[in-house]
Each structure stands twice: as structure tokens, then as C-alpha cells.
Design a protein around this motif. Structure first.
Motif, mmCIF file in Angstrom:
data_model
loop_
_atom_site.group_PDB
_atom_site.id
_atom_site.type_symbol
_atom_site.label_atom_id
_atom_site.label_comp_id
_atom_site.label_asym_id
_atom_site.label_seq_id
_atom_site.Cartn_x
_atom_site.Cartn_y
_atom_site.Cartn_z
ATOM 1 N N ASN A 74 -1.574 3.488 13.408
ATOM 2 C CA ASN A 74 -0.215 3.090 13.763
ATOM 3 C C ASN A 74 0.504 4.366 14.208
ATOM 4 O O ASN A 74 0.523 5.322 13.445
ATOM 5 C CB ASN A 74 0.448 2.501 12.513
ATOM 6 C CG ASN A 74 1.903 2.145 12.724
ATOM 7 O OD1 ASN A 74 2.435 2.238 13.815
ATOM 8 N ND2 ASN A 74 2.560 1.735 11.635
ATOM 9 N N SER A 95 0.841 -1.202 0.000
ATOM 10 C CA SER A 95 0.000 0.000 0.000
ATOM 11 C C SER A 95 0.873 1.247 0.000
ATOM 12 O O SER A 95 0.416 2.332 -0.355
ATOM 13 C CB SER A 95 -1.005 -0.002 1.153
ATOM 14 O OG SER A 95 -0.422 -0.444 2.351
ATOM 15 N N ASP A 96 2.143 1.101 0.360
ATOM 16 C CA ASP A 96 3.074 2.224 0.246
ATOM 17 C C ASP A 96 3.109 2.796 -1.175
ATOM 18 O O ASP A 96 3.253 4.009 -1.353
ATOM 19 C CB ASP A 96 4.499 1.782 0.635
ATOM 20 C CG ASP A 96 4.690 1.693 2.146
ATOM 21 O OD1 ASP A 96 3.885 2.281 2.893
ATOM 22 O OD2 ASP A 96 5.661 1.047 2.576
ATOM 23 N N ASP A 133 -6.498 4.767 5.779
ATOM 24 C CA ASP A 133 -5.539 3.670 5.725
ATOM 25 C C ASP A 133 -5.985 2.582 6.698
ATOM 26 O O ASP A 133 -5.911 2.745 7.910
ATOM 27 C CB ASP A 133 -4.147 4.204 6.086
ATOM 28 C CG ASP A 133 -3.051 3.154 5.921
ATOM 29 O OD1 ASP A 133 -3.359 1.950 5.878
ATOM 30 O OD2 ASP A 133 -1.865 3.555 5.856
ATOM 31 N N TYR A 135 1.376 6.856 10.955
ATOM 32 C CA TYR A 135 2.304 6.144 10.076
ATOM 33 C C TYR A 135 3.248 7.138 9.384
ATOM 34 O O TYR A 135 2.809 8.137 8.823
ATOM 35 C CB TYR A 135 1.500 5.335 9.068
ATOM 36 C CG TYR A 135 2.327 4.480 8.139
ATOM 37 C CD1 TYR A 135 3.371 3.702 8.625
ATOM 38 C CD2 TYR A 135 2.047 4.439 6.775
ATOM 39 C CE1 TYR A 135 4.126 2.912 7.777
ATOM 40 C CE2 TYR A 135 2.790 3.645 5.925
ATOM 41 C CZ TYR A 135 3.834 2.885 6.428
ATOM 42 O OH TYR A 135 4.569 2.112 5.571
ATOM 43 N N CYS A 154 -5.520 7.189 9.537
ATOM 44 C CA CYS A 154 -5.090 5.804 9.709
ATOM 45 C C CYS A 154 -5.966 5.180 10.783
ATOM 46 O O CYS A 154 -5.979 5.635 11.927
ATOM 47 C CB CYS A 154 -3.621 5.808 10.113
ATOM 48 S SG CYS A 154 -2.870 4.187 10.085
ATOM 49 N N TYR A 211 3.448 8.790 5.189
ATOM 50 C CA TYR A 211 2.701 9.900 4.570
ATOM 51 C C TYR A 211 3.613 11.120 4.475
ATOM 52 O O TYR A 211 3.718 11.758 3.428
ATOM 53 C CB TYR A 211 1.448 10.257 5.383
ATOM 54 C CG TYR A 211 0.613 9.084 5.858
ATOM 55 C CD1 TYR A 211 0.327 8.017 5.003
ATOM 56 C CD2 TYR A 211 0.099 9.045 7.148
ATOM 57 C CE1 TYR A 211 -0.442 6.946 5.443
ATOM 58 C CE2 TYR A 211 -0.672 7.983 7.594
ATOM 59 C CZ TYR A 211 -0.928 6.932 6.750
ATOM 60 O OH TYR A 211 -1.678 5.878 7.190
ATOM 61 N N LYS A 253 -0.405 -7.623 6.558
ATOM 62 C CA LYS A 253 -0.659 -7.753 7.992
ATOM 63 C C LYS A 253 -1.476 -9.017 8.273
ATOM 64 O O LYS A 253 -0.903 -10.074 8.492
ATOM 65 C CB LYS A 253 -1.354 -6.489 8.509
ATOM 66 C CG LYS A 253 -0.679 -5.186 8.096
ATOM 67 C CD LYS A 253 0.690 -5.018 8.713
ATOM 68 C CE LYS A 253 1.382 -3.762 8.185
ATOM 69 N NZ LYS A 253 2.725 -3.608 8.699
ATOM 70 N N THR A 284 -4.080 -3.958 2.748
ATOM 71 C CA THR A 284 -2.814 -4.610 2.394
ATOM 72 C C THR A 284 -2.856 -6.108 2.678
ATOM 73 O O THR A 284 -3.617 -6.555 3.537
ATOM 74 C CB THR A 284 -1.648 -3.962 3.179
ATOM 75 O OG1 THR A 284 -0.431 -4.632 2.847
ATOM 76 C CG2 THR A 284 -1.850 -4.043 4.685
ATOM 77 N N ARG A 327 4.794 -7.883 -1.040
ATOM 78 C CA ARG A 327 4.511 -6.491 -1.419
ATOM 79 C C ARG A 327 3.250 -6.385 -2.276
ATOM 80 O O ARG A 327 3.309 -6.117 -3.483
ATOM 81 C CB ARG A 327 5.707 -5.862 -2.168
ATOM 82 C CG ARG A 327 7.074 -6.043 -1.532
ATOM 83 C CD ARG A 327 7.128 -5.565 -0.094
ATOM 84 N NE ARG A 327 6.770 -4.176 0.044
ATOM 85 C CZ ARG A 327 5.807 -3.728 0.882
ATOM 86 N NH1 ARG A 327 5.139 -4.554 1.653
ATOM 87 N NH2 ARG A 327 5.528 -2.463 0.944
#
Ligand code: PMP
Length: 354
Positions: A158, A84-85, A183, A110, A154, A113, A213, A210, A221
Motif C-alpha cells: 500500500n 493489525s494496527d 504485512d 503504509y 508490505c 509503521y 479487507k 486482517t 477491528r
């Protein structure tokens, strides 16, 4: 219309961009081709047992179809990224004009960003969470202006572990005039449902999820952005043509067939989260274990630097978050396997006796 509203948010050069057309874009299976001489691949194959000589599908269609069925969406609402990055980076590049536009984040949150914004030379505006980690809508509006293009929310957050309440998310969707990026990397560990169901009503919503996790596939990825098809098209336009490799895409698709096992794992990790929280709370060097809806716990200790170093010496690595806003003396501890957690608890008990 939703389209006009979204168009005005896109950087003009991106809106006007004619994307690179890959060989596999141009050939859409008009005839049942069996000889591919269009992409300068190696027609002799690969020096491996498996043939990797062909470029993959640029749009990961089978994977998107499977995800769309699972999520009750259409494939046109899904972007697949190299984690997701990648989606975070592409959103910034598509919507934020360097040195003119800004993004809004709610620290502590997180780190990517702000990093991706800095790479793109985009200003980061901060609307801090309150010391109890609840969001402050007024703080968001204080820092927002007409050049605020992305609001990163988020949830679960996180490193704090809490969810942002639906009422707050809805207030942001109603009142923030740029894109609201929620997110949900940790949503599968949470009691609170995903905001995916809000996509129908809010065209400016982007939801990030994602495989890293709950699905246990961080090394592959594979991450997703779910959004209005107009936004997905923009992301597809600027991504690398073959951004996901063929093995990652295939393995993620295979994992979807094992959703029951993944669900059982989520159940175990949630039970371990509760057990770990109880055990940590009983230790004298723990001041507070913050409630968590994610697969980690934020723990306020008597001395984070010292405990971090002592755990390292025992071969146990956690994340020291003491320098983050409102996180003085806090460690972020991933919920491990039952054996990992036993080891952590024992190490902390021993520290104590020493
Ligand atoms: N969002 C959040 C909140 C995260 O914590 C992470 C990973 N630490 C990511 C996104 C990125 O995940 P990935 O790129 O592996 O999908």
C-alpha cells in the motif's frame, strides 16, 4: 537456538515483565464453575437484549483454533489484535528501545509503521523502493545496522499495489538480523501466495493479516499476527488483557464459516480491478495505471490535485498520494462495487468533456 536468537531482540524490560494476570487468566476452568465472583463484573447482566456483562476470553481461543485450521498452523502461532494496527504497535513496543533502536521501511508504504515508531520515539530508516516500485536490497542493507530491530515489508504494498518478490523476501529473511514483518493485509487479492509457509523455516518472520479487507469486516477491528510462539507470547504479555471485544471475536468466527461467499467477492473485486484498470487507461487524464495485486489501483494522472478535487465535488472520494515518494500526480483508488466503479468512470469521462 531460535529462542535465544529471538530473546536477544526483545527489549530487556519486556523480557523481564511479569504480565498483568486477569481474573480469566487465573481461573482456567479447574472446576465447572457457574458462579463467577472473580472479576467485579455486573452479575445482574446488561441493559440490552444480549448479556455483555462478562469479560471475554483474553486469548480468543475458538477464533484462533478456527484460523489455525484454515491456515495450517497451531493456535500458539497466532496473535489476535484490535486490527493489525495493534500488532504493528505492539511489535514496536516489544522490540524497539526508544531512542536507541530503529526500524526499516520501504517507502512509499503504509503510513502506520512510521507513525507508531514516532509515538514510541524510535528512529525510522528508509530504504526507498525504486521508481518502478521494486524493492532495492542494497538500499536496505545500506541503512541497516545492529540496532535495526524490525523490517516492515508490505506485500502487496500500500499504496503501490505490487507484491514484493519471494526472492527478495527470502533474501531479507536470510540477511536482516531483526524481525522481518511481512504485512499481508491485501494478500487475498493477490496471485502470489502468502509467506505463511515460511514460518516453519524462519523464526524471525512475522506475518500480518486482517479481517478488514477481503473479509469485509473493517468496522469490527480484527487483525492477526502469525509468528513463532515465542513472539506471540511476548505480544500477549504486553497487550491489553481484553483487547478484542466479544462481538467482534464472535462475528469474525461466524464469517469464517462463509469463506465461500468471501472467495466469490474476491473474484468479483479482482475482475472489477481489471475492468477498472482498462477503463482508466483509456482516459486522457490517466498517464499510467500501475499493476495491482490488491483491491486498489495506483493511477498516475495529469494533475492529481485537480482530479481529486473534481471527484470530491461529484461525491467520489479517492486518496491523493501525490506527495508520496515516486507518486507524483498519483491517486490511489479503491476498487469499488460494479456500480461504484461505473460512477467513477462516468465522472472521469465527464471531467474530460468539461
Ligand atoms: N496494513 C496495511 C498495509 C493496510 O493498508 C492497513 C489498513 N489500511 C492495515 C495494515 C491495517 O488494517 P487493520 O488495522 O484494519 O487490520
Amino acid at each position: 537456538s531460535a529462542r535465544n536468537e529471538l530473546e536477544r531482540l526483545v527489549r530487556p524490560n519486556i523480557l523481564a515483565l511479569a504480565p498483568y494476570r486477569s481474573a480469566r487468566d487465573e481461573f482456567q476452568g479447574l472446576a465447572p464453575a457457574s458462579v463467577f465472583l472473580d472479576a467485579n463484573e455486573n452479575s445482574l447482566g446488561s441493559p440490552l437484549d444480549e448479556d455483555f456483562s462478562r469479560y471475554p476470553d483474553p486469548y480468543q481461543r475458538p477464533l484462533k483454533e478456527a484460523l489455525a485450521r484454515r491456515k495450517g498452523l497451531s493456535p500458539e502461532q497466532i496473535f489476535m489484535g484490535n486490527g493489525s494496527d495493534e500488532a504493528i504497535d505492539l511489535l514496536l513496543r516489544a522490540f524497539c528501545e526508544p531512542r536507541l533502536d530503529n526500524i526499516v521501511i520501504l517507502p512509499p508504504t503504509y503510513g502506520m509503521y512510521a507513525v507508531q515508531a514516532a509515538v514510541q520515539d524510535v528512529e525510522v530508516r528508509r530504504a526507498p523502493l525504486r521508481p518502478d516500485f521494486s524493492p532495492d536490497p542494497e538500499a536496505v542493507f545500506r541503512v541497516t545496522d545492529e540496532r535495526s530491530k524490525l523490517l516492515f515489508l508490505c506485500s502487496p504494498n500500500n499504496p503501490t499495489g505490487n507484491c514484493l518478490p519471494d526472492s527478495f523476501l527470502i533474501a531479507m529473511l536470510e540477511q536482516f538480523s531483526g524481525l522481518v514483518v511481512v504485512d499481508e493485509a491485501y494478500i487475498d487479492f493477490s496471485e502470489q501466495p502468502s509467506v505463511l509457509s515460511f514460518l516453519e523455516k524462519y523464526p524471525r518472520l512475522v506475518v500480518l493479516q486482517t479481517f478488514s479487507k477481503a473479509w469485509g469486516l473493517a468496522a469490527l477491528r480484527v487483525g492477526m499476527a502469525y509468528a513463532n510462539p515465542f513472539i506471540i507470547n511476548i505480544l500477549n504479555k504486553i497487550k491489553y488483557p481484553y483487547n478484542l471485544n466479544v462481538s467482534s471475536t464472535r462475528l469474525a468466527l461466524q464469517a469464517l464459516d462463509r469463506a465461500d461467499e468471501v472467495q466469490a467477492g474476491i473474484g468479483l473485486l479482482r475482475a472489477e480491478r481489471a475492468r477498472l484498470a482498462r477503463a482508466l487507461s483509456a482516459l486522457p487524464q490517466v498517464r499510467e495505471v500501475f499493476p495491482s495485486e490488491a483491491n486498489f489501483l495506483l493511477v498516475r494522472t495529469t494533475d492529481a490535485d485537480r482530479i481529486y478535487a473534481a471527484l470530491c465535488a461529484e461525491g467520489i472520494v479517492v486518496r491523493n498520494r501525490t506527495r508520496e515518494l515516486h507518486c507524483e500526480n498519483c491517486l490511489r483508488i479503491t476498487v469499488g462495487s460494479p456500480a461504484d466503479n461505473d460512477r467513477l468512470i462516468a465522472a472521469l469521462q465527464n471531467l474530460n468533456d468539461a
